[in-house]
Design a protein around this motif. Structure first.
Motif, PDB file in Angstrom:
ATOM      1  N   LYS A  94       0.973  -1.132   0.371  1.00  0.00           N
ATOM      2  CA  LYS A  94      -0.290   0.186   0.056  1.00  0.00           C
ATOM      3  C   LYS A  94       1.179   0.919  -0.012  1.00  0.00           C
ATOM      4  CE  LYS A  94      -3.984  -2.089   0.970  1.00  0.00           C
ATOM      5  NZ  LYS A  94      -3.783  -4.065   0.660  1.00  0.00           N
ATOM      6  N   LYS A  95       0.745   2.436  -0.710  1.00  0.00           N
ATOM      7  CA  LYS A  95       0.564   3.418  -0.528  1.00  0.00           C
ATOM      8  C   LYS A  95       0.451   4.649   0.660  1.00  0.00           C
ATOM      9  CE  LYS A  95       2.494   5.157  -4.911  1.00  0.00           C
ATOM     10  NZ  LYS A  95       3.466   5.432  -5.069  1.00  0.00           N
ATOM     11  N   PHE A  96       1.772   4.492   1.566  1.00  0.00           N
ATOM     12  CA  PHE A  96       1.623   5.318   2.493  1.00  0.00           C
ATOM     13  C   PHE A  96       1.956   6.682   2.673  1.00  0.00           C
ATOM     14  CE2 PHE A  96       5.487   3.581   3.738  1.00  0.00           C
ATOM     15  CZ  PHE A  96       5.812   4.683   4.220  1.00  0.00           C
ATOM     16  N   GLN A  97       1.183   7.148   3.283  1.00  0.00           N
ATOM     17  CA  GLN A  97       1.348   9.229   4.054  1.00  0.00           C
ATOM     18  C   GLN A  97       2.205   8.879   5.276  1.00  0.00           C
ATOM     19  OE1 GLN A  97      -0.779  12.512   2.762  1.00  0.00           O
ATOM     20  NE2 GLN A  97      -1.536  12.454   4.508  1.00  0.00           N
ATOM     21  N   VAL A  98       2.813  10.245   5.957  1.00  0.00           N
ATOM     22  CA  VAL A  98       3.609  10.329   6.512  1.00  0.00           C
ATOM     23  C   VAL A  98       2.663  11.637   7.254  1.00  0.00           C
ATOM     24  CG1 VAL A  98       5.933  10.350   8.353  1.00  0.00           C
ATOM     25  CG2 VAL A  98       6.136   8.722   6.385  1.00  0.00           C
ATOM     26  N   THR A  99       2.118  11.188   8.275  1.00  0.00           N
ATOM     27  CA  THR A  99       1.717  12.759   8.440  1.00  0.00           C
ATOM     28  C   THR A  99       2.879  13.673  10.147  1.00  0.00           C
ATOM     29  OG1 THR A  99      -0.128  12.186   8.268  1.00  0.00           O
ATOM     30  CG2 THR A  99      -0.378  14.052   9.590  1.00  0.00           C
ATOM     31  N   PHE A 100       2.913  14.994   9.663  1.00  0.00           N
ATOM     32  CA  PHE A 100       3.484  15.628  11.300  1.00  0.00           C
ATOM     33  C   PHE A 100       2.148  16.538  11.608  1.00  0.00           C
ATOM     34  CE2 PHE A 100       7.163  14.039   8.486  1.00  0.00           C
ATOM     35  CZ  PHE A 100       7.802  14.328   8.462  1.00  0.00           C
ATOM     36  N   ASP A 101       1.723  16.804  12.742  1.00  0.00           N
ATOM     37  CA  ASP A 101       1.853  17.937  13.448  1.00  0.00           C
ATOM     38  C   ASP A 101       2.490  19.012  13.848  1.00  0.00           C
ATOM     39  OD1 ASP A 101      -0.241  16.106  13.529  1.00  0.00           O
ATOM     40  OD2 ASP A 101      -1.099  15.726  15.719  1.00  0.00           O
ATOM     41  N   CYS A 102       2.981  20.360  13.868  1.00  0.00           N
ATOM     42  CA  CYS A 102       3.118  20.680  14.051  1.00  0.00           C
ATOM     43  C   CYS A 102       2.835  22.343  13.785  1.00  0.00           C
ATOM     44  CB  CYS A 102       4.260  21.343  12.828  1.00  0.00           C
ATOM     45  SG  CYS A 102       3.167  21.074  10.898  1.00  0.00           S
TER      46      CYS A 102
ATOM     47  N   PRO B  91       2.860  24.726   8.866  1.00  0.00           N
ATOM     48  CA  PRO B  91       2.904  23.330   8.279  1.00  0.00           C
ATOM     49  C   PRO B  91       4.614  23.928   7.208  1.00  0.00           C
ATOM     50  CG  PRO B  91       1.245  24.033   9.278  1.00  0.00           C
ATOM     51  CD  PRO B  91       2.127  24.823   9.257  1.00  0.00           C
ATOM     52  N   GLU B  92       3.946  25.325   6.454  1.00  0.00           N
ATOM     53  CA  GLU B  92       5.044  25.729   5.312  1.00  0.00           C
ATOM     54  C   GLU B  92       6.201  25.038   5.722  1.00  0.00           C
ATOM     55  OE1 GLU B  92       5.863  28.425   1.234  1.00  0.00           O
ATOM     56  OE2 GLU B  92       3.972  28.753   2.561  1.00  0.00           O
ATOM     57  N   ARG B  93       6.653  25.574   6.931  1.00  0.00           N
ATOM     58  CA  ARG B  93       8.071  26.201   7.628  1.00  0.00           C
ATOM     59  C   ARG B  93       8.928  24.350   7.502  1.00  0.00           C
ATOM     60  NH1 ARG B  93       9.612  27.178  12.930  1.00  0.00           N
ATOM     61  NH2 ARG B  93      12.590  27.301  12.886  1.00  0.00           N
ATOM     62  N   VAL B  94       8.132  23.565   8.435  1.00  0.00           N
ATOM     63  CA  VAL B  94       8.690  21.921   8.339  1.00  0.00           C
ATOM     64  C   VAL B  94       8.818  21.604   7.100  1.00  0.00           C
ATOM     65  CG1 VAL B  94       8.141  20.617   9.701  1.00  0.00           C
ATOM     66  CG2 VAL B  94       7.876  22.776  10.859  1.00  0.00           C
TER      67      VAL B  94
ATOM     68  N   ALA C 107      -2.902  25.881   7.438  1.00  0.00           N
ATOM     69  CA  ALA C 107      -3.477  24.710   8.175  1.00  0.00           C
ATOM     70  C   ALA C 107      -2.948  23.840   7.698  1.00  0.00           C
ATOM     71  CB  ALA C 107      -5.057  24.707   8.121  1.00  0.00           C
ATOM     72  N   ALA C 108      -2.396  23.904   7.020  1.00  0.00           N
ATOM     73  CA  ALA C 108      -2.002  22.733   6.069  1.00  0.00           C
ATOM     74  C   ALA C 108      -0.609  23.140   4.891  1.00  0.00           C
ATOM     75  CB  ALA C 108      -2.537  21.653   5.620  1.00  0.00           C
ATOM     76  N   PHE C 109       0.583  21.988   4.973  1.00  0.00           N
ATOM     77  CA  PHE C 109       1.361  22.075   3.140  1.00  0.00           C
ATOM     78  C   PHE C 109       1.525  20.681   3.070  1.00  0.00           C
ATOM     79  CE2 PHE C 109       4.632  23.443   0.653  1.00  0.00           C
ATOM     80  CZ  PHE C 109       4.511  24.783   0.741  1.00  0.00           C
TER      81      PHE C 109
ATOM     82  N   ARG D 198       4.795  10.273   0.741  1.00  0.00           N
ATOM     83  CA  ARG D 198       3.883  12.218   0.896  1.00  0.00           C
ATOM     84  C   ARG D 198       4.106  12.165   2.298  1.00  0.00           C
ATOM     85  NH1 ARG D 198      -1.786  13.985   0.774  1.00  0.00           N
ATOM     86  NH2 ARG D 198      -1.289  15.990  -0.580  1.00  0.00           N
ATOM     87  N   LEU D 199       4.814  13.610   2.267  1.00  0.00           N
ATOM     88  CA  LEU D 199       4.168  13.783   3.451  1.00  0.00           C
ATOM     89  C   LEU D 199       3.555  15.021   3.570  1.00  0.00           C
ATOM     90  CD1 LEU D 199       9.176  14.273   3.908  1.00  0.00           C
ATOM     91  CD2 LEU D 199       7.565  12.221   4.737  1.00  0.00           C
ATOM     92  N   PHE D 200       2.773  14.933   4.837  1.00  0.00           N
ATOM     93  CA  PHE D 200       1.688  16.063   4.928  1.00  0.00           C
ATOM     94  C   PHE D 200       1.933  16.865   6.678  1.00  0.00           C
ATOM     95  CE2 PHE D 200      -2.858  17.083   6.350  1.00  0.00           C
ATOM     96  CZ  PHE D 200      -2.992  18.278   5.491  1.00  0.00           C
ATOM     97  N   PHE D 201       2.394  18.332   6.615  1.00  0.00           N
ATOM     98  CA  PHE D 201       1.827  18.728   7.346  1.00  0.00           C
ATOM     99  C   PHE D 201       1.143  19.332   8.474  1.00  0.00           C
ATOM    100  CE2 PHE D 201       6.020  17.905   5.219  1.00  0.00           C
ATOM    101  CZ  PHE D 201       6.920  17.431   6.087  1.00  0.00           C
ATOM    102  N   GLN D 202       0.336  19.121   9.201  1.00  0.00           N
ATOM    103  CA  GLN D 202      -1.021  19.611   9.215  1.00  0.00           C
ATOM    104  C   GLN D 202      -0.952  20.683  10.755  1.00  0.00           C
ATOM    105  OE1 GLN D 202      -3.728  16.751   9.666  1.00  0.00           O
ATOM    106  NE2 GLN D 202      -2.516  16.088  11.612  1.00  0.00           N
ATOM    107  N   ARG D 203      -0.946  21.859  10.598  1.00  0.00           N
ATOM    108  CA  ARG D 203      -1.135  22.704  12.241  1.00  0.00           C
ATOM    109  C   ARG D 203      -1.937  21.796  12.911  1.00  0.00           C
ATOM    110  NH1 ARG D 203      -2.314  28.290  10.252  1.00  0.00           N
ATOM    111  NH2 ARG D 203      -4.916  27.846  10.219  1.00  0.00           N
ATOM    112  N   VAL D 204      -1.445  21.794  14.635  1.00  0.00           N
ATOM    113  CA  VAL D 204      -2.148  21.962  15.599  1.00  0.00           C
ATOM    114  C   VAL D 204      -2.229  22.807  16.508  1.00  0.00           C
ATOM    115  CG1 VAL D 204      -2.474  19.162  15.488  1.00  0.00           C
ATOM    116  CG2 VAL D 204      -0.668  20.660  16.247  1.00  0.00           C
TER     117      VAL D 204
END
Length: 144
Positions: free
Chosen positions: A5-13, A16-19, A55-57, A68-74
């Protein structure tokens, strides 16, 4: 039979754009093109409701192989050690002084991008040496 399966890694931060842009530089990833109808991601972002702006990048492997790396603001900040982290494989197959030299060179490059060096773990007869670092928001990762 199980398929891969393809997967995405999600970062809470917090930023988001900076990270995301930090990790693009670390991994050689790219920011994908903005959605159709928008010249830039900033244009797209301005089209969102105020509470969703910034809120996301996203960043992705230009070859399409890596996740794919997904960065979401928390709202909450980082409090404890990550339960999952990335190992950035820069010295695969190298041992001893040659491995340490490659790890140190990459560490120097990443510190210039805003990373922080945490500690060097020396080879112990089972595992090779690696460097524990922190990204621009303090998330742990290893140079391996």
């Amino acid at each position: 039979m199980t398929s891969i399966k393809k997967f995405q890694v999600t970062f809470d931060c917090a930023e988001p754009e900076r990270v995301a842009r930090f990790w693009c530089e670390v991994l050689g990833y790219v920011v994908p093109p903005p959605p159709e109808g928008f010249a830039t991601w900033a244009d797209f972002d301005r089209s969102l409701p105020p509470e969703r702006q910034g809120a996301a990048f996203v960043c992705s492997d230009p070859s399409g192989v890596g996740p794919r790396l997904f960065f979401q603001r928390v709202p909450e900040g980082k409090v404890v050690k990550n339960r999952v982290h990335l190992d950035v494989r820069v010295a695969t197959g190298l041992v001893g002084e040659e491995r340490l030299a490659v790890l140190e060179a990459e560490c120097t490059r990443l510190v210039a991008l805003g990373a922080a060096r945490e500690r060097l773990l020396l080879a112990d007869g089972v595992e090779e040496s690696c460097l524990v670092m922190r990204d621009v928001e303090g998330n742990e990762f290893c140079l391996d």
